[in-house]
Write an enzyme that holds these catalytic residues in place. Structure first.
Site, mmCIF file in Angstrom:
data_model
loop_
_atom_site.group_PDB
_atom_site.id
_atom_site.type_symbol
_atom_site.label_atom_id
_atom_site.label_comp_id
_atom_site.label_asym_id
_atom_site.label_seq_id
_atom_site.Cartn_x
_atom_site.Cartn_y
_atom_site.Cartn_z
ATOM 1 N N GLN A 272 1.080 -1.550 -0.163
ATOM 2 C CA GLN A 272 -0.457 0.238 0.193
ATOM 3 C C GLN A 272 0.801 1.203 0.115
ATOM 4 O O GLN A 272 2.186 1.559 0.021
ATOM 5 C CB GLN A 272 -0.778 -0.178 1.366
ATOM 6 C CG GLN A 272 -2.060 -0.985 1.405
ATOM 7 C CD GLN A 272 -2.784 -1.025 2.126
ATOM 8 O OE1 GLN A 272 -3.613 -0.339 3.084
ATOM 9 N NE2 GLN A 272 -3.714 -2.768 2.634
ATOM 10 N N GLU A 309 -4.524 -0.189 5.729
ATOM 11 C CA GLU A 309 -4.030 0.204 6.969
ATOM 12 C C GLU A 309 -3.807 1.565 6.728
ATOM 13 O O GLU A 309 -4.412 2.082 6.492
ATOM 14 C CB GLU A 309 -2.119 -0.268 6.249
ATOM 15 C CG GLU A 309 -1.240 -1.697 6.093
ATOM 16 C CD GLU A 309 -0.022 -0.930 5.550
ATOM 17 O OE1 GLU A 309 0.652 -0.155 6.480
ATOM 18 O OE2 GLU A 309 0.456 -2.039 5.187
ATOM 19 N N ALA A 392 5.858 8.940 11.033
ATOM 20 C CA ALA A 392 6.284 7.982 12.098
ATOM 21 C C ALA A 392 7.553 8.307 11.682
ATOM 22 O O ALA A 392 8.139 8.449 11.255
ATOM 23 C CB ALA A 392 6.097 6.402 11.490
ATOM 24 N N PHE A 394 11.582 8.703 11.843
ATOM 25 C CA PHE A 394 12.006 7.216 10.541
ATOM 26 C C PHE A 394 13.304 7.263 12.413
ATOM 27 O O PHE A 394 13.549 7.686 13.031
ATOM 28 C CB PHE A 394 13.238 8.250 9.913
ATOM 29 C CG PHE A 394 12.325 7.328 8.725
ATOM 30 C CD1 PHE A 394 10.990 7.001 8.602
ATOM 31 C CD2 PHE A 394 13.144 8.115 7.159
ATOM 32 C CE1 PHE A 394 10.442 7.108 7.858
ATOM 33 C CE2 PHE A 394 12.772 7.340 5.957
ATOM 34 C CZ PHE A 394 11.311 7.109 6.368
ATOM 35 N N LEU A 395 13.646 5.544 12.490
ATOM 36 C CA LEU A 395 14.551 5.457 13.134
ATOM 37 C C LEU A 395 16.293 5.520 12.830
ATOM 38 O O LEU A 395 16.048 6.192 11.745
ATOM 39 C CB LEU A 395 14.852 4.045 13.316
ATOM 40 C CG LEU A 395 13.321 3.107 13.989
ATOM 41 C CD1 LEU A 395 13.695 1.778 14.177
ATOM 42 C CD2 LEU A 395 13.639 3.442 15.934
ATOM 43 N N ASP A 461 -1.247 -8.901 12.061
ATOM 44 C CA ASP A 461 -0.377 -8.601 10.736
ATOM 45 C C ASP A 461 1.268 -8.406 10.891
ATOM 46 O O ASP A 461 1.786 -8.195 10.611
ATOM 47 C CB ASP A 461 -0.773 -7.479 9.892
ATOM 48 C CG ASP A 461 0.024 -7.741 8.310
ATOM 49 O OD1 ASP A 461 0.646 -8.565 7.820
ATOM 50 O OD2 ASP A 461 0.488 -6.415 7.963
#
Length: 587
Positions: A272, A309, A392, A394-395, A461
């Protein structure tokens, strides 16, 4: 005669070369020609009036050309807005989607209901919430309709969250940190250069052009001068993604909702559409757009791997993870994004740019490119160009902090007919516990935490998970990709709890916190309602989803009680709060 044939052959070769060059030029100019062509407002096939479309999106109208404007002017306007070649480097690789049999479906729209959401707490006036109007899309508001947003963190004397986080169960300290326990050493001699970091974000060949250490933080500069996303990265250690009282996390949530977006690109892979957004302070976040209304449930005939999602599930997952005191989900915040100014006008991705169009309702839409749900029929449309989504954080980049991807032992089959081994073998956990790294109690207990977390959300999921490679096997599991949670509030998927029921293991700290959150004075649904109310796109969850959290929490506690009756308390509950255990964890 021979010389004439040679000359003719050379002329043919030259002509073929010129034709090839002309073809490449035409293909390269085709998008600009598409943009410069204006369609008359009265032309059949378009039910929207051109002036109304211009009012909805001035930048888009300039690119398409105005009625009465010469074609050359329209073309020039289009050329001015056309982005350069796509050079944005994708700095993050989230867990890959399963390469199993996926099916594309379009979700049926359910009729809107007028139930209150998490903004309506006991004691509040229900009339303070606006009812859902069937004539328009609820929860999609423009920037001008929103009042000031309170700080995302718990605050105030009457805050239930503040009282929860002051409870002794939320005060336990982690073991003392050594250099091997922190992801980045801020006392190193390496200087962090924000300009170099920006160049790295824009250069697809980085880090091969220079030493990787050039972009790490340093102790030479005051930590307060670092952007919040970098402070978040610096705070990562072996035991937690962020500390309980790290002010950078609250500041980062505000940045995600307010920082200027300077660049946008589609994330490669996945089923997606997801967008990578870069901010003015060089931070980056993964954007998931709104695709469903809050009150829509996943239809019962849908497979878990064909569901949408949900952006609000990502937001709610972060808050739930923090309330459970796991702190393993990167910060996520909701945001209203201007599709024209903050996506189309700043993207360098031509493939994304070409999918923008104006709907018959005069709304700006786009669909991007992905495996499923990326078509005109599944386009994402704004009102008229405002779209809601989750961002979200980022790491750290994989070049600086490598992560290891693990296959979830209780991964589903992702098949319409086949079942996974754990679904048919009741002793499956015994086999898992004999396989590294699950032969140590630490990792299997982390999987139990993740199982409880997923069951509360209804997330089926969880096919993979990740850990930071530097910390080896004695570290926490990162809870990434939670978009398929909170899909059903009227159904509890008990198969998600199978790992807990088969292994009958849980941390004492987790068990005690679950018992605390089941009490009326610390009710999980009320805590979630308060926490989510601070987000910019509140209300985040439909009220029945909050009620489902309390119901599912009781199911989890009953499953643990069943295990205790069968195996005894010491055989089920691992005492991770004892001084001996904490000392061994620090070694």
């Amino acid at each position: 005669m021979k010389m004439i044939l040679v000359r003719r052959f050379r002329v043919l070769i030259l002509m073929a070369f010129l034709v090839a060059c002309a073809l490449h030029i035409v293909l390269d100019l085709l998008p600009k020609l598409e943009r410069s062509g204006a369609q008359p407002s009265g032309e059949p096939g378009c039910s929207c009036a051109q002036p109304a479309a211009e009012a909805a999106a001035p930048g888009w109208a300039q690119a398409r050309g105005r009625p009465g404007e010469p074609p050359a002017a329209a073309s020039a306007a289009g050329d001015a807005g056309w982005p350069n070649k796509h050079t944005l480097r994708i700095l993050q690789d989230f867990s890959s989607d399963p390469s199993s049999n996926l099916t594309s479906h379009s979700l049926e729209k359910l009729p809107p209901a007028a139930e209150p959401v998490e903004g309506a707490l006991p004691g509040q006036d229900p009339g303070a919430l606006r009812p859902l109007d069937p004539g328009h899309r609820p929860l999609l508001r423009g920037h001008g309709t929103r009042g000031p947003v309170p700080p995302p963190g718990p605050s105030g004397d009457g805050s239930l969250l503040a009282r929860l986080f002051q409870h002794p169960l939320y005060q336990a300290a982690i073991p003392p940190l050594t250099e091997d326990d922190v992801l980045f050493n801020v006392n190193s001699d390496i200087r962090f250069n924000p300009k170099a970091a920006a160049a790295a974000a824009e250069n697809p060949d980085w880090p091969h052009e220079g030493p990787e250490d050039e972009f790490l933080p340093t102790g030479d500069t005051a930590v307060d001068s670092y952007p919040n996303w970098l402070k978040f990265h610096i705070g990562i250690n072996r035991y937690e993604l962020y500390s309980r009282h790290n002010p950078a996390v609250e500041a980062l949530l505000r940045d995600l909702g307010a920082q200027k977006i300077t660049s946008v690109a589609m994330k490669s892979g996945g089923t997606q559409l997801k967008l990578i957004m870069t901010f003015q302070n060089y931070g980056q976040a993964l954007f998931k757009p709104m695709k469903q209304m809050r009150e829509q449930e996943t239809p019962p005939d849908f497979f878990y791997f064909s569901d949408y999602e949900r952006h609000n599930a990502e937001i709610a997952a972060f808050h739930l993870d923090r309330i459970l005191d796991f702190r393993r989900v990167p910060p996520v915040a909701g945001r209203m994004v201007n599709m024209t100014k903050e996506i189309r006008d700043v993207t360098r991705d031509k493939k994304l740019w070409r999918t923008f169009f104006i709907s018959p309702a005069n709304n700006i839409c786009f669909y991007g490119e992905c495996s499923y749900y990326c078509s005109t029929e599944h386009a994402l449309c704004g009102r008229p160009d405002q779209i809601e989504g989750s961002l979200a954080a980022f790491l750290p980049d994989l070049a600086l902090a490598k992560r290891k991807t693990w296959r979830n032992p209780w991964r589903r089959s992702y098949h319409k007919r086949k079942k996974a081994e754990w679904e048919v073998d009741p002793d499956y956990c015994e086999e898992v516990k004999q396989t590294p790294p699950y032969d140590s109690s630490h990792r299997i207990l982390d999987v139990m935490d993740m199982t409880i977390f997923d069951f509360l959300m209804g997330n089926m999921d969880r096919h993979h998970y990740e850990t930071f490679e530097k910390f080896g096997n004695k570290t926490f599991i990162i809870h990434l990709d939670n978009g398929r949670g909170f899909g059903k509030y009227s159904h509890d998927e008990l198969s998600i709890l199978v790992p807990l029921q088969q292994c009958c293991r849980i941390r004492r700290s987790t068990y005690l916190r679950l018992q605390l959150l089941a009490k009326e004075e610390y009710k999980l649904s009320l805590l979630m309602a308060e926490s989510l109310r601070r987000d910019r796109v509140a209300p985040v969850l439909y009220r029945p989803h909050l009620e489902a959290l309390d119901r599912r929490l009781r199911v989890v506690l009953q499953a643990v009680r069943d295990c205790v009756e069968k195996n005894g308390l010491p055989g089920v509950v691992e005492d991770d709060l004892s001084p001996e255990h904490r000392a061994s964890a620090g070694r």
